[in-house]
Each structure stands twice: as structure tokens, then as C-alpha cells.
Design a protein around this motif. Sequence first.
Motif, PDB file in Angstrom:
ATOM      1  N   SER A 117       0.841  -1.193   0.000  1.00  0.00           N
ATOM      2  CA  SER A 117       0.000   0.000   0.000  1.00  0.00           C
ATOM      3  C   SER A 117       0.877   1.244   0.000  1.00  0.00           C
ATOM      4  O   SER A 117       1.925   1.277   0.644  1.00  0.00           O
ATOM      5  CB  SER A 117      -0.906   0.010   1.226  1.00  0.00           C
ATOM      6  OG  SER A 117      -1.571   1.244   1.350  1.00  0.00           O
ATOM      7  N   LYS A 149      -5.000  -0.517  -7.369  1.00  0.00           N
ATOM      8  CA  LYS A 149      -6.106  -1.081  -6.605  1.00  0.00           C
ATOM      9  C   LYS A 149      -6.495  -0.150  -5.466  1.00  0.00           C
ATOM     10  O   LYS A 149      -5.712   0.680  -5.013  1.00  0.00           O
ATOM     11  CB  LYS A 149      -5.731  -2.448  -6.033  1.00  0.00           C
ATOM     12  CG  LYS A 149      -5.619  -3.565  -7.070  1.00  0.00           C
ATOM     13  CD  LYS A 149      -5.393  -4.910  -6.389  1.00  0.00           C
ATOM     14  CE  LYS A 149      -5.389  -6.038  -7.398  1.00  0.00           C
ATOM     15  NZ  LYS A 149      -5.237  -7.364  -6.756  1.00  0.00           N
ATOM     16  N   CYS A 151      -8.895  -0.269  -1.601  1.00  0.00           N
ATOM     17  CA  CYS A 151      -9.491  -1.151  -0.600  1.00  0.00           C
ATOM     18  C   CYS A 151     -10.317  -0.328   0.383  1.00  0.00           C
ATOM     19  O   CYS A 151      -9.863   0.728   0.855  1.00  0.00           O
ATOM     20  CB  CYS A 151      -8.387  -1.905   0.142  1.00  0.00           C
ATOM     21  SG  CYS A 151      -8.990  -3.185   1.265  1.00  0.00           S
ATOM     22  N   PRO A 168      -8.728  -5.530  -1.789  1.00  0.00           N
ATOM     23  CA  PRO A 168      -8.281  -4.612  -2.827  1.00  0.00           C
ATOM     24  C   PRO A 168      -8.826  -4.995  -4.208  1.00  0.00           C
ATOM     25  O   PRO A 168      -8.626  -6.119  -4.651  1.00  0.00           O
ATOM     26  CB  PRO A 168      -6.762  -4.747  -2.810  1.00  0.00           C
ATOM     27  CG  PRO A 168      -6.443  -5.340  -1.465  1.00  0.00           C
ATOM     28  CD  PRO A 168      -7.608  -6.220  -1.133  1.00  0.00           C
ATOM     29  N   ASP A 209      -1.787  -9.809  -2.656  1.00  0.00           N
ATOM     30  CA  ASP A 209      -2.902  -9.613  -1.745  1.00  0.00           C
ATOM     31  C   ASP A 209      -2.588 -10.081  -0.339  1.00  0.00           C
ATOM     32  O   ASP A 209      -3.312  -9.805   0.595  1.00  0.00           O
ATOM     33  CB  ASP A 209      -4.150 -10.348  -2.248  1.00  0.00           C
ATOM     34  CG  ASP A 209      -4.786  -9.626  -3.418  1.00  0.00           C
ATOM     35  OD1 ASP A 209      -4.497  -8.434  -3.583  1.00  0.00           O
ATOM     36  OD2 ASP A 209      -5.557 -10.256  -4.159  1.00  0.00           O
TER      37      ASP A 209
END
Length: 240
Positions: A117, A149, A151, A168, A209
Motif C-alpha cells: 500500500s 487497486k 481497498c 483490494p 494480496d
Amino acid sequence: MSSLRATTVVGPLVAASFSAVLILSFPAGADDQGPGSSKGGKPVDEAPAGVRTTTTLPQRISVDNSSGKTSITATVKNEGTKESGGIRLLVVGFDGLTVKSIQGCDAIAKKDLPEGSNSGFSCPVGNLAAGASKSYSVDATFDLSKTGKICLPVQTGDGKKTFWQQGPVPFGTTNPSPNAPATPLLLGTDNKPVAPGGDELPRTGVGRDVLPLGAAGAALLAAGAAGLWWSGRRPQRQAG
């Protein structure tokens, strides 16, 4: 303006798919965003009886090709029959999608973000009545030479439980438009990078992920084909 400090993300966050629909609105580019979608969302920890929180993202967004700027409407809703109690919404960006600001929300410290992230904000939603919803205007950038992505976990105010998580989930296009003023991106689509050699860019998958947390030293495991377990230190209690 929120008086809350940015807090550490706590509790397991699991990525999967779910189905719900909510109409979203946003003053800039609302016509481009289409109806809201809960694609890539799933309940995680059991919520109190009568409480059912969900989130939605626009089905499409538009990225300015010169600046990389985009706007995303993130909505949290209580689809249950009872009040939600105090909850918070996290908005976290990955890879080419970077969350720059959200009015009324606090930036999550870099050290508290999971690996993979690049940005995140914590939004104090508070208590949502049954059937009520709250939307946030997310200012972001998207590097079209990468995949990207986003989330959206919904947690208790103290972060001990995660009732719902969307993502995500990717935004992207399989037909880049480098010569156009803007590039439309679709929810749930892996981005085909514009840059030369983009086809060789590693695509996000199960390996990305599963996000190990550095500072807290917690073990993180994959949950299914698109699983994500994400833990952090217990957030500090806020005074009054």
C-alpha cells in the motif's frame, strides 16, 4: 473537520466478492462514474444483530492523462435494521492508485500501512442509522504505467473488528488512451499500462494480496484465492 488522529489499521481484512448496488454522486465527473458497485466486497467479522454494513465504489472513473488526477466516490451504508454503532471507513491505495486526500478523514501513517500500500485514510463515520449511508469524495492520482487497486474496510471505531471489506479491487483499462485528454477506468479491471513494455509488468495477484506487516511483526496469511489478512498495533484511545 475531524479531530481524530490517524490510527493504526487493526483486525483481519479479507478480500472477496459480494453483490449490492447503491447510486453514488460526486460533483466533478459524476456522469463518468456510473452507479455504485460493491464488487470485490465481503463480510468479515460478524456484526451485531441487525447491523449490515457495505461499501460501494463507482463502476468507472476518469483519469486526467496530463496530471494523473482522478476523483472517486466511496460510500458506506448500513443495510441492516438497527444502528451500526461507532464505525470507521478506511480508504487504502495500492500500486499506481494513490489516495491524496479525503475531507474529514485522517491520513494513516506510512509506518502503519501494509506492504504494497502507498497511502491510506481513516474516516470516522460514527453511528449510521438503519438504511443510512455516508459518502466521501476521494482525491487520488493514478499512474497509468502501472496497475492500481483500492481497498475499503469498514471497522468498529477502535479497529478491533472488520465488518466488511471491499477489495483490494482494481481499476483499469485494457484499451489505454494516451493521446486522449482522459482515460476511463473500469472497476474490477486490471490496468493495461500505457508505457512501452507494459505487458511485462507483473500483475497483482494472490502474492500481492497477502500483505506482511513490518513494524507490528504479525503473521499474515492468505484467505482464499484473493485473500488478505492485515493486522497492526492496537490504536490509541481518543480522549472524550
